[in-house]
Design a protein around this motif. Structure first.
Motif, PDB file in Angstrom:
ATOM      1  N   LEU A  70       0.913  -1.131   0.192  1.00  0.00           N
ATOM      2  CA  LEU A  70       0.079  -0.127  -0.065  1.00  0.00           C
ATOM      3  C   LEU A  70       0.721   1.350   0.062  1.00  0.00           C
ATOM      4  N   LEU A  71       1.855   1.391   0.815  1.00  0.00           N
ATOM      5  CA  LEU A  71       2.921   2.491   0.838  1.00  0.00           C
ATOM      6  C   LEU A  71       3.604   2.733  -0.287  1.00  0.00           C
ATOM      7  N   ALA A  72       3.988   1.550  -0.883  1.00  0.00           N
ATOM      8  CA  ALA A  72       4.897   1.619  -2.453  1.00  0.00           C
ATOM      9  C   ALA A  72       3.852   2.209  -3.392  1.00  0.00           C
ATOM     10  N   GLY A  73       2.517   1.642  -3.157  1.00  0.00           N
ATOM     11  CA  GLY A  73       1.639   2.079  -4.449  1.00  0.00           C
ATOM     12  C   GLY A  73       1.251   3.507  -4.127  1.00  0.00           C
ATOM     13  N   ALA A  74       1.199   3.966  -2.885  1.00  0.00           N
ATOM     14  CA  ALA A  74       0.802   5.302  -2.954  1.00  0.00           C
ATOM     15  C   ALA A  74       1.955   6.294  -3.143  1.00  0.00           C
ATOM     16  N   ALA A  75       3.183   5.976  -3.059  1.00  0.00           N
ATOM     17  CA  ALA A  75       4.279   6.689  -3.282  1.00  0.00           C
ATOM     18  C   ALA A  75       4.372   6.753  -4.811  1.00  0.00           C
ATOM     19  N   LEU A  76       4.080   5.513  -5.465  1.00  0.00           N
ATOM     20  CA  LEU A  76       4.121   5.734  -7.198  1.00  0.00           C
ATOM     21  C   LEU A  76       3.249   6.643  -7.827  1.00  0.00           C
ATOM     22  N   VAL A  77       1.922   6.300  -7.162  1.00  0.00           N
ATOM     23  CA  VAL A  77       0.861   7.067  -7.732  1.00  0.00           C
ATOM     24  C   VAL A  77       0.985   8.575  -7.726  1.00  0.00           C
ATOM     25  N   ALA A  78       1.385   9.202  -6.316  1.00  0.00           N
ATOM     26  CA  ALA A  78       1.567  10.276  -5.810  1.00  0.00           C
ATOM     27  C   ALA A  78       2.615  11.141  -6.764  1.00  0.00           C
ATOM     28  N   GLY A  79       3.812  10.020  -6.900  1.00  0.00           N
ATOM     29  CA  GLY A  79       4.921  10.656  -7.848  1.00  0.00           C
ATOM     30  C   GLY A  79       4.547  10.786  -9.428  1.00  0.00           C
ATOM     31  N   LEU A  80       3.523  10.112  -9.673  1.00  0.00           N
ATOM     32  CA  LEU A  80       2.814  10.563 -11.030  1.00  0.00           C
ATOM     33  C   LEU A  80       1.772  11.544 -11.064  1.00  0.00           C
ATOM     34  N   THR A  81       1.075  11.507 -10.023  1.00  0.00           N
ATOM     35  CA  THR A  81      -0.241  12.432 -10.101  1.00  0.00           C
ATOM     36  C   THR A  81       0.040  13.800  -9.666  1.00  0.00           C
ATOM     37  N   THR A  82       1.034  14.087  -8.677  1.00  0.00           N
ATOM     38  CA  THR A  82       1.185  15.277  -8.128  1.00  0.00           C
ATOM     39  C   THR A  82       1.837  16.413  -9.165  1.00  0.00           C
ATOM     40  N   PRO A  83       2.952  15.770 -10.214  1.00  0.00           N
ATOM     41  CA  PRO A  83       3.496  16.776 -11.246  1.00  0.00           C
ATOM     42  C   PRO A  83       2.192  17.024 -12.289  1.00  0.00           C
ATOM     43  N   ALA A  84       1.374  15.969 -12.668  1.00  0.00           N
ATOM     44  CA  ALA A  84       0.501  16.185 -13.571  1.00  0.00           C
ATOM     45  C   ALA A  84      -0.458  17.124 -13.074  1.00  0.00           C
ATOM     46  N   LEU A  85      -0.791  16.996 -11.777  1.00  0.00           N
ATOM     47  CA  LEU A  85      -1.899  18.028 -11.208  1.00  0.00           C
ATOM     48  C   LEU A  85      -1.334  19.531 -11.492  1.00  0.00           C
ATOM     49  N   ALA A  86      -0.075  19.593 -11.178  1.00  0.00           N
ATOM     50  CA  ALA A  86       0.682  20.888 -11.099  1.00  0.00           C
ATOM     51  C   ALA A  86       0.550  21.569 -12.562  1.00  0.00           C
ATOM     52  N   LEU A  87       0.438  20.609 -13.568  1.00  0.00           N
ATOM     53  CA  LEU A  87       0.416  21.086 -15.057  1.00  0.00           C
ATOM     54  C   LEU A  87      -0.890  21.355 -15.645  1.00  0.00           C
ATOM     55  N   THR A  88      -2.013  21.255 -14.736  1.00  0.00           N
ATOM     56  CA  THR A  88      -3.310  21.657 -15.107  1.00  0.00           C
ATOM     57  C   THR A  88      -3.479  23.043 -14.727  1.00  0.00           C
ATOM     58  N   ASP A  89      -4.798  23.753 -15.267  1.00  0.00           N
ATOM     59  CA  ASP A  89      -5.102  25.127 -14.894  1.00  0.00           C
ATOM     60  C   ASP A  89      -5.231  25.158 -13.348  1.00  0.00           C
ATOM     61  N   ALA A  90      -5.855  24.244 -12.832  1.00  0.00           N
ATOM     62  CA  ALA A  90      -6.146  24.227 -11.322  1.00  0.00           C
ATOM     63  C   ALA A  90      -4.611  24.113 -10.479  1.00  0.00           C
ATOM     64  N   GLY A  91      -3.738  23.555 -11.084  1.00  0.00           N
ATOM     65  CA  GLY A  91      -2.456  23.620 -10.402  1.00  0.00           C
ATOM     66  C   GLY A  91      -1.702  24.635 -10.554  1.00  0.00           C
ATOM     67  N   GLU A  92      -1.884  25.296 -11.707  1.00  0.00           N
ATOM     68  CA  GLU A  92      -1.004  26.670 -11.980  1.00  0.00           C
ATOM     69  C   GLU A  92      -1.505  27.887 -11.172  1.00  0.00           C
ATOM     70  N   HIS A  93      -2.804  27.718 -10.698  1.00  0.00           N
ATOM     71  CA  HIS A  93      -3.471  28.689 -10.185  1.00  0.00           C
ATOM     72  C   HIS A  93      -3.248  28.494  -8.658  1.00  0.00           C
ATOM     73  N   ALA A  94      -2.851  27.496  -8.260  1.00  0.00           N
ATOM     74  CA  ALA A  94      -2.782  27.043  -6.853  1.00  0.00           C
ATOM     75  C   ALA A  94      -1.518  28.073  -6.277  1.00  0.00           C
TER      76      ALA A  94
END
Length: 165
Positions: free
Chosen positions: A129-153
């Protein structure tokens, strides 16, 4: 068994990305991607809570359908491609896990379930569970930062200019 945990985490990541992309989409895409994101989040909760993947054929079809919708949205040119590509990778994990469950169901004896087998090793379940959470967070966080919502955060450590003290 990782096919129980990681697809749920990947569904959360894909759901968050799809919901973040809604901020910069047309009304039609907003409804479609918003509904998809909400369903992904809800399914992730259900899958993790149930401890197993139920209806793997339906899950595989839904994941492949969501990949198609994400691909069409990305090709339409009105969205950032990287966030949708990250969501596609997460959805592929779900589709492959559903295929693995289908294959295992064909081979497994009816007396032993994957849930019962994993209950005997709680340390392995937690590490997975911890390994999966780290991998998903590592992929999701940069992707969220590249959205409009992430750019305005508001960047970490700073306060909002609109009433933050």
């Amino acid at each position: 068994m990782l096919t129980r945990q990681w697809p749920a985490l990947c569904a959360w990541g894909a759901g968050l990305i799809h919901l973040a992309v809604v901020a910069s989409s047309s009304p039609l895409w907003a409804v479609l991607l918003g509904a998809m994101g909400a369903l992904e989040l809800a399914w992730g909760v259900y899958a993790l809570r149930s401890g197993r993947m139920t209806g793997p054929r339906v899950v595989m079809g839904a994941a492949l359908g969501a990949i198609g919708v994400s691909g069409i949205a990305g090709l339409s040119g009105s969205f950032a491609g990287v966030p949708l590509a990250a969501a596609t990778v997460l959805l592929l994990v779900i589709a492959f896990a559903a295929a693995a469950v289908l294959r295992a169901e064909r081979r497994r004896s009816p007396r032993r379930s994957t849930y019962e087998a994993s209950r005997q090793r709680p340390g392995r379940t937690l590490l997975g569970l911890l390994a999966g959470a780290a991998l998903v967070a590592g992929l999701t966080t940069p992707a969220l930062a590249l959205t409009d919502a992430g750019e305005h955060a508001v960047p970490h450590g700073e306060t909002s200019r609109h009433g933050g003290h």
